[in-house]
Design a protein around this motif. Sequence first.
Motif, PDB file in Angstrom:
ATOM      1  N   MET A   1      -1.599  -7.533  -0.506  1.00 20.14           N
ATOM      2  CA  MET A   1      -2.818  -6.640  -0.035  1.00 20.14           C
ATOM      3  C   MET A   1      -3.733  -6.322  -1.345  1.00 20.14           C
ATOM      4  O   MET A   1      -3.192  -5.491  -2.572  1.00 20.14           O
ATOM      5  CB  MET A   1      -2.953  -5.110   0.756  1.00 20.14           C
ATOM      6  CG  MET A   1      -4.246  -4.618   0.960  1.00 20.14           C
ATOM      7  SD  MET A   1      -3.798  -3.543   2.436  1.00 20.14           S
ATOM      8  CE  MET A   1      -3.554  -4.376   3.484  1.00 20.14           C
ATOM      9  N   GLU A   5      -9.326  -5.771   0.385  1.00 18.91           N
ATOM     10  CA  GLU A   5      -9.062  -4.341   1.049  1.00 18.91           C
ATOM     11  C   GLU A   5      -8.444  -3.464   0.728  1.00 18.91           C
ATOM     12  O   GLU A   5      -8.415  -2.544   3.058  1.00 18.91           O
ATOM     13  CB  GLU A   5      -7.846  -6.040   1.726  1.00 18.91           C
ATOM     14  CG  GLU A   5      -7.410  -7.252   2.155  1.00 18.91           C
ATOM     15  CD  GLU A   5      -6.493  -7.731   2.162  1.00 18.91           C
ATOM     16  OE1 GLU A   5      -6.921  -8.866   2.835  1.00 18.91           O
ATOM     17  OE2 GLU A   5      -5.530  -7.853   0.952  1.00 18.91           O
ATOM     18  N   ILE A   6      -8.035  -2.978   0.246  1.00 18.97           N
ATOM     19  CA  ILE A   6      -7.899  -1.371   0.094  1.00 18.97           C
ATOM     20  C   ILE A   6      -8.863  -0.280   0.078  1.00 18.97           C
ATOM     21  O   ILE A   6      -9.179   0.151   0.640  1.00 18.97           O
ATOM     22  CB  ILE A   6      -7.458  -1.647  -1.441  1.00 18.97           C
ATOM     23  CG1 ILE A   6      -5.467  -1.997  -1.572  1.00 18.97           C
ATOM     24  CG2 ILE A   6      -6.758   0.660  -1.187  1.00 18.97           C
ATOM     25  CD1 ILE A   6      -5.053  -0.559  -0.319  1.00 18.97           C
ATOM     26  N   ILE A   9     -10.320  -0.690   3.648  1.00 19.75           N
ATOM     27  CA  ILE A   9      -9.492   0.587   3.827  1.00 19.75           C
ATOM     28  C   ILE A   9      -9.527   2.085   3.643  1.00 19.75           C
ATOM     29  O   ILE A   9      -9.770   2.527   4.249  1.00 19.75           O
ATOM     30  CB  ILE A   9      -7.981   0.342   3.601  1.00 19.75           C
ATOM     31  CG1 ILE A   9      -6.924  -0.222   4.782  1.00 19.75           C
ATOM     32  CG2 ILE A   9      -6.497   1.686   3.768  1.00 19.75           C
ATOM     33  CD1 ILE A   9      -6.002  -0.861   4.432  1.00 19.75           C
ATOM     34  N   GLU A  40      -2.188   2.588  10.872  1.00 15.54           N
ATOM     35  CA  GLU A  40      -1.593   1.308   9.729  1.00 15.54           C
ATOM     36  C   GLU A  40      -2.267   2.177   8.023  1.00 15.54           C
ATOM     37  O   GLU A  40      -1.751   1.665   6.876  1.00 15.54           O
ATOM     38  CB  GLU A  40      -1.889   0.503  10.434  1.00 15.54           C
ATOM     39  CG  GLU A  40      -1.252  -0.521   9.346  1.00 15.54           C
ATOM     40  CD  GLU A  40      -1.127  -1.973  10.647  1.00 15.54           C
ATOM     41  OE1 GLU A  40      -0.941  -3.491  10.421  1.00 15.54           O
ATOM     42  OE2 GLU A  40      -1.934  -1.443  12.086  1.00 15.54           O
ATOM     43  N   MET A  41      -3.763   2.153   8.052  1.00 13.02           N
ATOM     44  CA  MET A  41      -4.737   1.859   7.289  1.00 13.02           C
ATOM     45  C   MET A  41      -3.810   3.295   6.757  1.00 13.02           C
ATOM     46  O   MET A  41      -3.831   2.701   4.630  1.00 13.02           O
ATOM     47  CB  MET A  41      -5.875   2.183   7.706  1.00 13.02           C
ATOM     48  CG  MET A  41      -6.679   1.393   8.182  1.00 13.02           C
ATOM     49  SD  MET A  41      -7.651   1.362   8.565  1.00 13.02           S
ATOM     50  CE  MET A  41      -8.554   0.272   9.428  1.00 13.02           C
ATOM     51  N   ASN A  43      -0.783   4.198   5.572  1.00 14.21           N
ATOM     52  CA  ASN A  43       0.023   3.701   5.104  1.00 14.21           C
ATOM     53  C   ASN A  43      -0.194   3.474   3.998  1.00 14.21           C
ATOM     54  O   ASN A  43       0.735   3.039   3.405  1.00 14.21           O
ATOM     55  CB  ASN A  43       1.522   3.236   5.969  1.00 14.21           C
ATOM     56  CG  ASN A  43       1.504   4.205   7.336  1.00 14.21           C
ATOM     57  OD1 ASN A  43       2.223   5.851   7.063  1.00 14.21           O
ATOM     58  ND2 ASN A  43       2.531   3.815   8.434  1.00 14.21           N
ATOM     59  N   TYR A  44      -0.700   1.605   4.844  1.00 14.19           N
ATOM     60  CA  TYR A  44      -1.129   0.947   3.693  1.00 14.19           C
ATOM     61  C   TYR A  44      -1.750   1.528   2.018  1.00 14.19           C
ATOM     62  O   TYR A  44      -1.459   0.852   1.058  1.00 14.19           O
ATOM     63  CB  TYR A  44      -1.962   0.128   3.932  1.00 14.19           C
ATOM     64  CG  TYR A  44      -1.186  -1.001   4.854  1.00 14.19           C
ATOM     65  CD1 TYR A  44      -0.750  -2.312   4.322  1.00 14.19           C
ATOM     66  CD2 TYR A  44      -2.493  -1.887   6.254  1.00 14.19           C
ATOM     67  CE1 TYR A  44      -0.841  -3.346   4.875  1.00 14.19           C
ATOM     68  CE2 TYR A  44      -1.896  -2.011   7.165  1.00 14.19           C
ATOM     69  CZ  TYR A  44      -0.909  -3.237   6.298  1.00 14.19           C
ATOM     70  OH  TYR A  44      -0.281  -4.849   7.394  1.00 14.19           O
ATOM     71  N   LEU A  45      -3.015   2.135   2.505  1.00 14.71           N
ATOM     72  CA  LEU A  45      -3.058   2.802   1.108  1.00 14.71           C
ATOM     73  C   LEU A  45      -1.869   3.716   0.435  1.00 14.71           C
ATOM     74  O   LEU A  45      -1.850   3.305  -0.840  1.00 14.71           O
ATOM     75  CB  LEU A  45      -4.073   3.867   1.202  1.00 14.71           C
ATOM     76  CG  LEU A  45      -5.056   4.462   0.376  1.00 14.71           C
ATOM     77  CD1 LEU A  45      -5.365   3.815  -0.756  1.00 14.71           C
ATOM     78  CD2 LEU A  45      -6.432   5.431   0.686  1.00 14.71           C
ATOM     79  N   ASN A  47       1.248   3.037   0.867  1.00 14.86           N
ATOM     80  CA  ASN A  47       2.619   1.702  -0.272  1.00 14.86           C
ATOM     81  C   ASN A  47       1.083   1.017  -1.159  1.00 14.86           C
ATOM     82  O   ASN A  47       1.904   1.008  -2.524  1.00 14.86           O
ATOM     83  CB  ASN A  47       2.678   0.971   0.949  1.00 14.86           C
ATOM     84  CG  ASN A  47       3.851   1.469   1.993  1.00 14.86           C
ATOM     85  OD1 ASN A  47       4.294   2.429   1.280  1.00 14.86           O
ATOM     86  ND2 ASN A  47       3.885   0.914   3.040  1.00 14.86           N
ATOM     87  N   TYR A  48       0.227   0.771  -1.015  1.00 17.00           N
ATOM     88  CA  TYR A  48      -0.471   0.013  -2.679  1.00 17.00           C
ATOM     89  C   TYR A  48      -0.563   1.405  -3.291  1.00 17.00           C
ATOM     90  O   TYR A  48      -0.682   1.236  -5.063  1.00 17.00           O
ATOM     91  CB  TYR A  48      -2.213   0.072  -2.413  1.00 17.00           C
ATOM     92  CG  TYR A  48      -2.521  -0.418  -3.008  1.00 17.00           C
ATOM     93  CD1 TYR A  48      -3.241  -1.733  -3.128  1.00 17.00           C
ATOM     94  CD2 TYR A  48      -3.297   0.098  -4.380  1.00 17.00           C
ATOM     95  CE1 TYR A  48      -3.843  -2.866  -4.507  1.00 17.00           C
ATOM     96  CE2 TYR A  48      -4.536  -0.929  -5.510  1.00 17.00           C
ATOM     97  CZ  TYR A  48      -4.405  -1.617  -4.955  1.00 17.00           C
ATOM     98  OH  TYR A  48      -4.457  -2.388  -5.988  1.00 17.00           O
TER      99      TYR A  48
END
Length: 96
Positions: A1, A5-6, A9, A40-41, A43-45, A47-48
């Motif tokens: 990502m 994209e971040i 989010i 999910e968003m 979690n993405y943030l 993990n980023y």
Amino acid sequence: MNEKEILNIIETLKWTFAKTMAYWPHYYTVRQSDNAELNEMYNYLYNYIKDNHYIQLFNGEEYKYCDIGEYSYWIMDDDINSSIIINRAKKPVKIV
């Protein structure tokens, strides 16, 4: 990502001013476990930040920070499953 994209989010997540710590202005977002898309968003943030972090001390504790856009973001927990809050604060303006 990637960072674009971040940023999308980040714009979608709800950020609340931490009024109990108004002397240190920052915002937080809370995991929305009851909303699969927002969870999910989150979690993405999370993990980023974890994958692109640097360590910074606050009140003698080490936290993982990541600069994205105009803000510094940090996580308070090393385990994504127990993490419920991501924080952010405006980065200081650099005078050149």
